[in-house]
Design a protein around this motif. Sequence first.
Motif, PDB file in Angstrom:
ATOM      1  N   ARG A 139       0.858  -1.178   0.000  1.00 45.30           N
ATOM      2  CA  ARG A 139       0.000   0.000   0.000  1.00 45.30           C
ATOM      3  C   ARG A 139       0.896   1.231   0.000  1.00 45.30           C
ATOM      4  NH1 ARG A 139      -5.419  -1.162   1.218  1.00 45.30           N
ATOM      5  NH2 ARG A 139      -5.731  -3.393   0.894  1.00 45.30           N
ATOM      6  N   MET A 140       0.332   2.363  -0.408  1.00 41.67           N
ATOM      7  CA  MET A 140       1.112   3.591  -0.446  1.00 41.67           C
ATOM      8  C   MET A 140       0.864   4.410   0.814  1.00 41.67           C
ATOM      9  SD  MET A 140       2.657   3.051  -3.216  1.00 41.67           S
ATOM     10  CE  MET A 140       3.520   4.583  -3.542  1.00 41.67           C
ATOM     11  N   ARG A 141       1.940   4.903   1.389  1.00 45.51           N
ATOM     12  CA  ARG A 141       1.882   5.643   2.647  1.00 45.51           C
ATOM     13  C   ARG A 141       2.580   6.992   2.475  1.00 45.51           C
ATOM     14  NH1 ARG A 141       5.009   6.121   7.564  1.00 45.51           N
ATOM     15  NH2 ARG A 141       3.619   6.292   9.352  1.00 45.51           N
ATOM     16  N   LEU A 142       2.031   8.030   3.081  1.00 47.47           N
ATOM     17  CA  LEU A 142       2.653   9.348   3.029  1.00 47.47           C
ATOM     18  C   LEU A 142       4.037   9.320   3.665  1.00 47.47           C
ATOM     19  CD1 LEU A 142      -0.349  11.655   4.027  1.00 47.47           C
ATOM     20  CD2 LEU A 142       0.845  11.684   1.828  1.00 47.47           C
ATOM     21  N   ILE A 143       4.986  10.000   3.048  1.00 47.15           N
ATOM     22  CA  ILE A 143       6.301  10.156   3.653  1.00 47.15           C
ATOM     23  C   ILE A 143       6.158  11.048   4.878  1.00 47.15           C
ATOM     24  CG2 ILE A 143       8.650  11.014   3.306  1.00 47.15           C
ATOM     25  CD1 ILE A 143       8.299  10.430   0.325  1.00 47.15           C
ATOM     26  N   ALA A 144       6.724  10.625   5.995  1.00 40.38           N
ATOM     27  CA  ALA A 144       6.564  11.353   7.251  1.00 40.38           C
ATOM     28  C   ALA A 144       7.352  12.666   7.232  1.00 40.38           C
ATOM     29  CB  ALA A 144       7.027  10.492   8.425  1.00 40.38           C
ATOM     30  N   ASN A 145       6.733  13.713   7.729  1.00 37.09           N
ATOM     31  CA  ASN A 145       7.389  15.020   7.813  1.00 37.09           C
ATOM     32  C   ASN A 145       8.022  15.156   9.202  1.00 37.09           C
ATOM     33  OD1 ASN A 145       8.264  17.605   7.346  1.00 37.09           O
ATOM     34  ND2 ASN A 145       6.255  18.550   7.626  1.00 37.09           N
ATOM     35  N   LYS A 146       9.102  14.431   9.408  1.00 37.68           N
ATOM     36  CA  LYS A 146       9.806  14.443  10.697  1.00 37.68           C
ATOM     37  C   LYS A 146      11.306  14.543  10.447  1.00 37.68           C
ATOM     38  CE  LYS A 146      10.544  11.790  14.964  1.00 37.68           C
ATOM     39  NZ  LYS A 146       9.921  12.664  15.963  1.00 37.68           N
ATOM     40  N   ASP A 147      11.966  15.329  11.265  1.00 38.44           N
ATOM     41  CA  ASP A 147      13.417  15.442  11.162  1.00 38.44           C
ATOM     42  C   ASP A 147      14.047  14.325  11.997  1.00 38.44           C
ATOM     43  OD1 ASP A 147      16.059  16.107  10.930  1.00 38.44           O
ATOM     44  OD2 ASP A 147      15.786  18.238  11.380  1.00 38.44           O
ATOM     45  N   TRP A 148      14.423  13.236  11.311  1.00 36.76           N
ATOM     46  CA  TRP A 148      14.994  12.084  12.011  1.00 36.76           C
ATOM     47  C   TRP A 148      16.503  11.998  11.824  1.00 36.76           C
ATOM     48  CZ3 TRP A 148      17.216   9.688   7.977  1.00 36.76           C
ATOM     49  CH2 TRP A 148      16.572   9.705   6.739  1.00 36.76           C
ATOM     50  N   ARG A 149      17.123  13.045  11.290  1.00 34.69           N
ATOM     51  CA  ARG A 149      18.572  13.017  11.071  1.00 34.69           C
ATOM     52  C   ARG A 149      19.331  12.789  12.381  1.00 34.69           C
ATOM     53  NH1 ARG A 149      19.470  18.627   8.187  1.00 34.69           N
ATOM     54  NH2 ARG A 149      17.729  19.100   9.607  1.00 34.69           N
ATOM     55  N   PHE A 150      20.550  12.315  12.240  1.00 30.27           N
ATOM     56  CA  PHE A 150      21.402  12.049  13.401  1.00 30.27           C
ATOM     57  C   PHE A 150      21.569  13.315  14.235  1.00 30.27           C
ATOM     58  CE2 PHE A 150      25.856  11.528  15.120  1.00 30.27           C
ATOM     59  CZ  PHE A 150      25.471  10.670  16.136  1.00 30.27           C
ATOM     60  N   THR A 151      21.286  13.193  15.518  1.00 28.08           N
ATOM     61  CA  THR A 151      21.311  14.238  16.556  1.00 28.08           C
ATOM     62  C   THR A 151      20.146  15.228  16.427  1.00 28.08           C
ATOM     63  OG1 THR A 151      22.701  15.914  15.472  1.00 28.08           O
ATOM     64  CG2 THR A 151      23.834  14.129  16.658  1.00 28.08           C
ATOM     65  N   TYR A 155      16.835  14.132  15.943  1.00 33.82           N
ATOM     66  CA  TYR A 155      15.596  13.443  16.320  1.00 33.82           C
ATOM     67  C   TYR A 155      15.140  13.892  17.713  1.00 33.82           C
ATOM     68  CZ  TYR A 155      12.340   9.543  17.066  1.00 33.82           C
ATOM     69  OH  TYR A 155      11.223   8.779  17.307  1.00 33.82           O
ATOM     70  N   LYS A 156      13.853  14.196  17.841  1.00 33.84           N
ATOM     71  CA  LYS A 156      13.288  14.616  19.129  1.00 33.84           C
ATOM     72  C   LYS A 156      12.260  13.599  19.608  1.00 33.84           C
ATOM     73  CE  LYS A 156      13.998  19.592  18.596  1.00 33.84           C
ATOM     74  NZ  LYS A 156      13.356  20.938  18.563  1.00 33.84           N
ATOM     75  N   GLN A 157      12.437  13.140  20.861  1.00 33.99           N
ATOM     76  CA  GLN A 157      11.481  12.228  21.461  1.00 33.99           C
ATOM     77  C   GLN A 157      10.205  12.975  21.846  1.00 33.99           C
ATOM     78  OE1 GLN A 157      11.983   9.094  21.541  1.00 33.99           O
ATOM     79  NE2 GLN A 157      14.175   8.682  21.644  1.00 33.99           N
ATOM     80  N   PRO A 158       9.063  12.270  21.923  1.00 32.74           N
ATOM     81  CA  PRO A 158       7.838  12.918  22.413  1.00 32.74           C
ATOM     82  C   PRO A 158       8.027  13.391  23.860  1.00 32.74           C
ATOM     83  CG  PRO A 158       7.358  10.808  21.356  1.00 32.74           C
ATOM     84  CD  PRO A 158       8.841  10.886  21.501  1.00 32.74           C
ATOM     85  N   GLY A 159       7.207  14.353  24.273  1.00 27.10           N
ATOM     86  CA  GLY A 159       7.273  14.835  25.644  1.00 27.10           C
ATOM     87  C   GLY A 159       6.634  13.858  26.621  1.00 27.10           C
TER      88      GLY A 159
END
Length: 584
Positions: free
Chosen positions: A524-536, A538-542
């Motif tokens: 199935r096709m899924r939207l590419i996530a708009n998240k900055d997951w680059r090294f250093t 990445y932000k965890q949820p609060g």
Amino acid sequence: MVRGVRFVCLVFAAAVALYLLLCLSLVPLVMYPPRPEYLPAEDEEVVADFNRDYCPAHLSAAGSADCKAKTGNFFFGLATAPAHVEDNLNDSWLEFAQNSKTQVRAWHNVPLPGERLRFWSAPNVEIELAKEAGSSVFRLGIDWGRIVPQEPVNGIEAVVDMEAVEHYKWILQTVKENDMRVMLTLFHHSLPKWALTYGGWIDSRTISYFEDFARFSKQQFGEYVDYWITFNEPHIFVILTHCSGTWPPGNKPSIMESLVCFTPWGHYGRAMESITKAHIAAYKALHEGSVKAVVGVAHHVGVIQPYGLLDLPIVYITRFLTEFHWIDGIQDYLDYCGINYYGQEILSGAGLMLVPEEEYSEAGRGVYPDGLFQVLVAFHNRYKAKQPKLRYIITENGFADARDIIRRPYLVEHLLAIHAAIQQGVPVDGYLQWTISDNWEWADGYCPRFGLVDVDRASNLTRIPRPSYFLYQQVSKSGIITKQQREGEWQTLQEEIKRGGVRPFCRAVAQDNRMWAESLDTPRMRLIANKDWRFTKYKQPGLLEYVWRSFEVAVILLKDAVRLLSGGSLMDVSLPPEIISGEL
């Protein structure tokens, strides 16, 4: 009566309070991992140089011998395995894929599935692609069942297929002639069919059979091999074979067998004990004789993350069991430790979760480059007192991405994570990308595309190198990653996100965003996530988000209970709203 009820309520309240305190005490251990100490300055054009020798400042000042943990001989390579790529292989996986009861999805609906990648009849195609990509190490395997087609009750020599042995010698010689070192795997998720008939690794006879196989392999192939791998990801094999029954022979365990599987008396505990003994025996056998052997394992480590606050204890235990438990038992019988790292898995009391705002590969593995740095530092800290010092090789790292949009920044960011670990004193000797060409991915069939090279199965397995192939070629041949490469690949991804880009996803997902082990016939096709997951980056949820998610899990579990009591099934695999219907 009233006193009894009050007592029970007090005990229950105390238990809940203690559990909450336990969860809160684990917050700093699980949710706030260590950060790298040494990163390139913003204005530096080269963000990683694997040709240089590094010595962490705190060791350099002390004049420590640990400064000999250098990158100057760092190698780049590519990895594959027999069951993924060999044709003319009548193994347990072929039977499993073709069986009507266990039929592998995304197997029966592609051209030439049994051909895999024709690595047996035409290995030059993959070998030459690896050489042109700049690989100096080529990881491959030998299939135990092909070499030993019958149970060796009277010794391996009585049943060995010497034609297969000579053919493997020719393949290994071809690798050497292409100026690449050989990393050879003895067991890569594929038991001989004869071993499955009596229970495989839960039967102790498999230990001595594997020891004999290792000794025979050293005698026949030792002159070609630079690195040996005895076992690839054994705990993954045991879980999916014995505890879930989703791998050959596909025997689904009973409810009782599932409940006790992970105890010392269950199939997981018994099989892992046998594999531990088998590795130690094989390690000793491979070190016999005058030809020097370098022996390790390829250990799968994914960073297990909590979905909600109340999941912290189970996450902490799962991390220990999947990270260190097996290596603790064999650490004195390792010349190096191979790490297979693909990303993070977000775990709740209801199962593995697909979080809409996170990015995932087609195979359902969450993108988390920081995790590779964390894993390397954690392993080094645990085993750094071992003498001689335990060294590391990234024996697998890759991303299933048919569109080749995310794979390129994924590759760059994970190499940056390795580089940062080296700068902090972790002795990492090399990196192997999984994999060369799109291949058969176990029970997922041909749905996830892990290859740097596309395979057109409708056109006689024609190979078409993707842009990531040429990126890897640049990095492996130069040994450096530039600021321009990092920013350019990330910018390309951001432009695709702005266009509302979508990509394939091969994992079955329920309405409550739980991911099941089952793959899909067609992605199935899924939207590419708009998240900055680059090294250093990445932000965890609060913390509040983690608390809210715990309520979500409670609701899911309540719904599960209602379904089961009403005679329903938990396997509701209808897709959630953010998954876009359609074929690739």
